[in-house]
Design a protein around this motif. Structure first.
Motif, PDB file in Angstrom:
ATOM      1  N   ARG A  24       0.843  -1.183   0.000  1.00  0.00           N
ATOM      2  CA  ARG A  24       0.000   0.000   0.000  1.00  0.00           C
ATOM      3  C   ARG A  24       0.882   1.236   0.000  1.00  0.00           C
ATOM      4  O   ARG A  24       1.965   1.207   0.528  1.00  0.00           O
ATOM      5  N   PRO A  25       0.495   2.298  -0.606  1.00  0.00           N
ATOM      6  CA  PRO A  25      -0.804   2.630  -1.179  1.00  0.00           C
ATOM      7  C   PRO A  25      -0.936   2.283  -2.654  1.00  0.00           C
ATOM      8  O   PRO A  25      -1.930   2.626  -3.282  1.00  0.00           O
ATOM      9  N   LEU A  26       0.050   1.576  -3.228  1.00  0.00           N
ATOM     10  CA  LEU A  26      -0.006   1.260  -4.663  1.00  0.00           C
ATOM     11  C   LEU A  26      -0.914   0.081  -4.970  1.00  0.00           C
ATOM     12  O   LEU A  26      -1.313  -0.114  -6.104  1.00  0.00           O
ATOM     13  N   TRP A  27      -1.174  -0.759  -4.000  1.00  0.00           N
ATOM     14  CA  TRP A  27      -1.985  -1.962  -4.151  1.00  0.00           C
ATOM     15  C   TRP A  27      -1.422  -2.884  -5.218  1.00  0.00           C
ATOM     16  O   TRP A  27      -2.118  -3.395  -6.079  1.00  0.00           O
ATOM     17  N   LEU A  28      -0.105  -3.089  -5.109  1.00  0.00           N
ATOM     18  CA  LEU A  28       0.597  -4.082  -5.898  1.00  0.00           C
ATOM     19  C   LEU A  28       1.061  -5.171  -4.943  1.00  0.00           C
ATOM     20  O   LEU A  28       1.223  -4.932  -3.747  1.00  0.00           O
ATOM     21  N   CYS A  29       1.284  -6.361  -5.470  1.00  0.00           N
ATOM     22  CA  CYS A  29       1.757  -7.465  -4.644  1.00  0.00           C
ATOM     23  C   CYS A  29       3.211  -7.197  -4.241  1.00  0.00           C
ATOM     24  O   CYS A  29       4.042  -6.889  -5.101  1.00  0.00           O
ATOM     25  N   ALA A  67      -8.424   0.605  -1.147  1.00  0.00           N
ATOM     26  CA  ALA A  67      -7.665   0.770  -2.388  1.00  0.00           C
ATOM     27  C   ALA A  67      -8.175   1.967  -3.185  1.00  0.00           C
ATOM     28  O   ALA A  67      -7.374   2.730  -3.732  1.00  0.00           O
ATOM     29  N   ILE A  68      -9.482   2.119  -3.249  1.00  0.00           N
ATOM     30  CA  ILE A  68     -10.031   3.274  -3.977  1.00  0.00           C
ATOM     31  C   ILE A  68      -9.546   4.561  -3.338  1.00  0.00           C
ATOM     32  O   ILE A  68      -9.101   5.492  -4.033  1.00  0.00           O
ATOM     33  N   HIS A  72      -6.862   6.905  -5.301  1.00  0.00           N
ATOM     34  CA  HIS A  72      -7.394   8.225  -5.658  1.00  0.00           C
ATOM     35  C   HIS A  72      -6.498   9.331  -5.083  1.00  0.00           C
ATOM     36  O   HIS A  72      -6.270  10.344  -5.746  1.00  0.00           O
ATOM     37  N   ARG A  73      -5.985   9.129  -3.861  1.00  0.00           N
ATOM     38  CA  ARG A  73      -5.074  10.111  -3.267  1.00  0.00           C
ATOM     39  C   ARG A  73      -3.777  10.213  -4.069  1.00  0.00           C
ATOM     40  O   ARG A  73      -3.214  11.295  -4.193  1.00  0.00           O
ATOM     41  N   LEU A  74      -3.298   9.094  -4.597  1.00  0.00           N
ATOM     42  CA  LEU A  74      -2.055   9.103  -5.378  1.00  0.00           C
ATOM     43  C   LEU A  74      -2.233   9.827  -6.702  1.00  0.00           C
ATOM     44  O   LEU A  74      -1.412  10.654  -7.080  1.00  0.00           O
ATOM     45  N   ASP A  75      -3.292   9.486  -7.429  1.00  0.00           N
ATOM     46  CA  ASP A  75      -3.552  10.109  -8.736  1.00  0.00           C
ATOM     47  C   ASP A  75      -5.013   9.911  -9.091  1.00  0.00           C
ATOM     48  O   ASP A  75      -5.399   8.824  -9.552  1.00  0.00           O
ATOM     49  N   PRO A  76      -5.836  10.937  -8.906  1.00  0.00           N
ATOM     50  CA  PRO A  76      -7.274  10.804  -9.159  1.00  0.00           C
ATOM     51  C   PRO A  76      -7.613  10.379 -10.589  1.00  0.00           C
ATOM     52  O   PRO A  76      -8.636   9.746 -10.816  1.00  0.00           O
ATOM     53  N   CYS A  77      -6.748  10.688 -11.532  1.00  0.00           N
ATOM     54  CA  CYS A  77      -7.028  10.349 -12.934  1.00  0.00           C
ATOM     55  C   CYS A  77      -6.726   8.889 -13.256  1.00  0.00           C
ATOM     56  O   CYS A  77      -7.203   8.363 -14.256  1.00  0.00           O
ATOM     57  N   GLN A  78      -5.930   8.228 -12.433  1.00  0.00           N
ATOM     58  CA  GLN A  78      -5.495   6.870 -12.733  1.00  0.00           C
ATOM     59  C   GLN A  78      -6.076   5.814 -11.793  1.00  0.00           C
ATOM     60  O   GLN A  78      -5.599   4.686 -11.768  1.00  0.00           O
TER      61      GLN A  78
END
Length: 138
Positions: A24-29, A67-68, A72-78
């Protein structure tokens, strides 16, 4: 003392799959770098929550919510579409569980079900009154 953990107790809420946890916060393994839950993470979750599908969905729904917010905090567009996020976190258990799959009749003389599940008690009586049931449903 050993480093081995005891096997999970049925219906125990498990925090996350130990070998493939989310980063977290990327939500990748953390282990393989794929979007979490990755394939091995999904298998671990299924094993951890075996016999407790509702608990699995509650856990994954909480992860989806977090995750949402994180993405969203990292990049709302992505962040991704709601449908993609739902499928990533909550769509896969149903696809892997045979009890939730839609069965279709196949074979000579069988009527197509139009994507509706064929319930066992109705399958026997599909020819008797099947048209009335089909008309009533749609």
């Amino acid at each position: 003392m050993t480093d081995e953990l005891p096997p999970p107790i049925p219906h125990q809420v498990v925090a996350e799959p130990a070998e493939h946890p989310p980063m977290r916060p990327l939500w990748l393994c953390r282990h393989c770098g794929h979007p979490w839950p990755c394939t091995r993470g999904k298998l671990a979750l299924l094993a951890d929550y075996e016999g407790a599908p509702v608990n699995l969905f509650v856990y994954l729904a909480g992860c989806l919510h977090e995750a949402i917010d994180d993405l969203h905090r990292l990049d709302p567009c992505q962040t991704g579409s709601a449908a993609d996020m739902f499928d990533r976190f909550l769509g896969w258990p149903n696809r892997l569980n045979r009890r939730y799959r839609v069965t279709r009749m196949s074979g000579p003389g069988d009527r197509p079900t139009g994507g509706r599940p064929v319930l066992p008690d109705r399958a026997e009586h599909a020819d008797e009154g099947g048209r009335q049931e089909q008309d009533r449903l749609g």
